[in-house]
Write a protein that holds these residues in place. Structure first.
Motif, PDB file in Angstrom:
ATOM      1  N   TRP A   3       0.985  -1.181   0.188  1.00 35.42           N
ATOM      2  CA  TRP A   3       0.230   0.112  -0.098  1.00 35.42           C
ATOM      3  C   TRP A   3       0.768   1.243   0.069  1.00 35.42           C
ATOM      4  O   TRP A   3       2.156   1.225   0.613  1.00 35.42           O
ATOM      5  CB  TRP A   3      -0.908   0.146   1.204  1.00 35.42           C
ATOM      6  N   LEU A 101      -5.967 -13.047   3.677  1.00 35.03           N
ATOM      7  CA  LEU A 101      -6.492 -11.831   3.357  1.00 35.03           C
ATOM      8  C   LEU A 101      -7.257 -11.296   4.628  1.00 35.03           C
ATOM      9  O   LEU A 101      -6.723 -10.005   4.773  1.00 35.03           O
ATOM     10  CB  LEU A 101      -7.677 -12.167   2.367  1.00 35.03           C
ATOM     11  N   GLU A 104      -3.959  -9.746   6.401  1.00 32.16           N
ATOM     12  CA  GLU A 104      -3.375  -8.787   5.544  1.00 32.16           C
ATOM     13  C   GLU A 104      -4.156  -7.536   5.812  1.00 32.16           C
ATOM     14  O   GLU A 104      -3.730  -6.603   5.762  1.00 32.16           O
ATOM     15  CB  GLU A 104      -3.418  -9.003   4.167  1.00 32.16           C
ATOM     16  N   ASP A 105      -5.532  -7.449   5.765  1.00 36.20           N
ATOM     17  CA  ASP A 105      -6.217  -6.246   6.084  1.00 36.20           C
ATOM     18  C   ASP A 105      -5.945  -5.975   7.313  1.00 36.20           C
ATOM     19  O   ASP A 105      -5.975  -4.807   7.533  1.00 36.20           O
ATOM     20  CB  ASP A 105      -7.822  -6.804   5.907  1.00 36.20           C
ATOM     21  N   GLN A 108      -3.078  -4.201   7.062  1.00 36.78           N
ATOM     22  CA  GLN A 108      -3.192  -2.885   6.539  1.00 36.78           C
ATOM     23  C   GLN A 108      -3.759  -1.604   7.455  1.00 36.78           C
ATOM     24  O   GLN A 108      -3.429  -0.755   7.594  1.00 36.78           O
ATOM     25  CB  GLN A 108      -3.952  -2.864   5.172  1.00 36.78           C
ATOM     26  N   ASP A 109      -4.675  -2.231   8.068  1.00 36.49           N
ATOM     27  CA  ASP A 109      -5.351  -1.216   9.109  1.00 36.49           C
ATOM     28  C   ASP A 109      -4.308  -0.591  10.214  1.00 36.49           C
ATOM     29  O   ASP A 109      -4.362   0.673  10.519  1.00 36.49           O
ATOM     30  CB  ASP A 109      -6.462  -1.861   9.846  1.00 36.49           C
TER      31      ASP A 109
END
Length: 173
Positions: A3, A101, A104-105, A108-109
């Motif tokens: 990201w 996933l 991973e989310d 990312q948060d």
């Protein structure tokens, strides 16, 4: 997958952690690429990389190009050991050492919280730029109004300030 922040100063990603603590920069069919040469693992694609086999990767964490690192997620080898709340993620032995996933989310948060101050500063910078532009536009408009014969009282009233404040602000412009 990674990201990138709006200002391109931060690039975040999920990094696999080698047994010696080095963070992986990516993966290949044989395992995860880590920078630095210990001689313990097969050489990687670049001259300063080694390939750590996937089965030796036992944890992951968020990482950013600025040096920030997130909390560690532990690899567990059975589905029954997995516990999202405790940062324990199942990754089947023999599979590539990538997180699911949902993990991973979550990483990312966490990274988004890390970059929130720099993202907010972008808003401040944009507002300052807009303010400067509008100030220049106001100054030019006042000068045009004065040149057209408007009084300081009229200009002050239009600007929501007194005649004297208008004169002090724009008389020298």
């Amino acid at each position: 997958m990674g990201w990138t922040s709006t200002d391109n100063n931060h690039e975040g990603y999920v990094a696999a952690i080698a047994p010696d603590g080095r963070l992986a920069s990516g993966g290949v069919a044989e395992g995860m690429l880590v920078h630095g040469i210990t001689g313990e693992y097969k050489p990687g694609g670049e001259s300063d990389e080694e390939i750590v086999p996937d089965d030796l990767i036992m944890s992951w964490r968020g990482a950013c190009t600025c040096g920030w690192q997130g909390e560690v997620w532990q690899r567990v080898l059975t589905p029954s050991e997995a516990d999202f709340a405790s940062r324990k993620a199942y990754c089947r032995p023999g599979d590539a050492a990538y997180v699911s996933l949902p993990v991973e989310d979550a990483v990312q948060d966490e990274w988004m919280i890390h970059i929130a101050p720099s993202e907010a500063i972008l808003g401040v910078e944009a507002a300052v730029k807009e303010h400067r532009q509008s100030t220049r536009r106001l100054d030019k408009t006042v000068a045009a109004a004065k040149a057209a014969g408007a009084s300081w009282a009229d200009i002050g009233r239009a600007a929501g300030i007194s005649r004297q404040a208008a004169h002090e602000r724009w008389a020298d412009k």
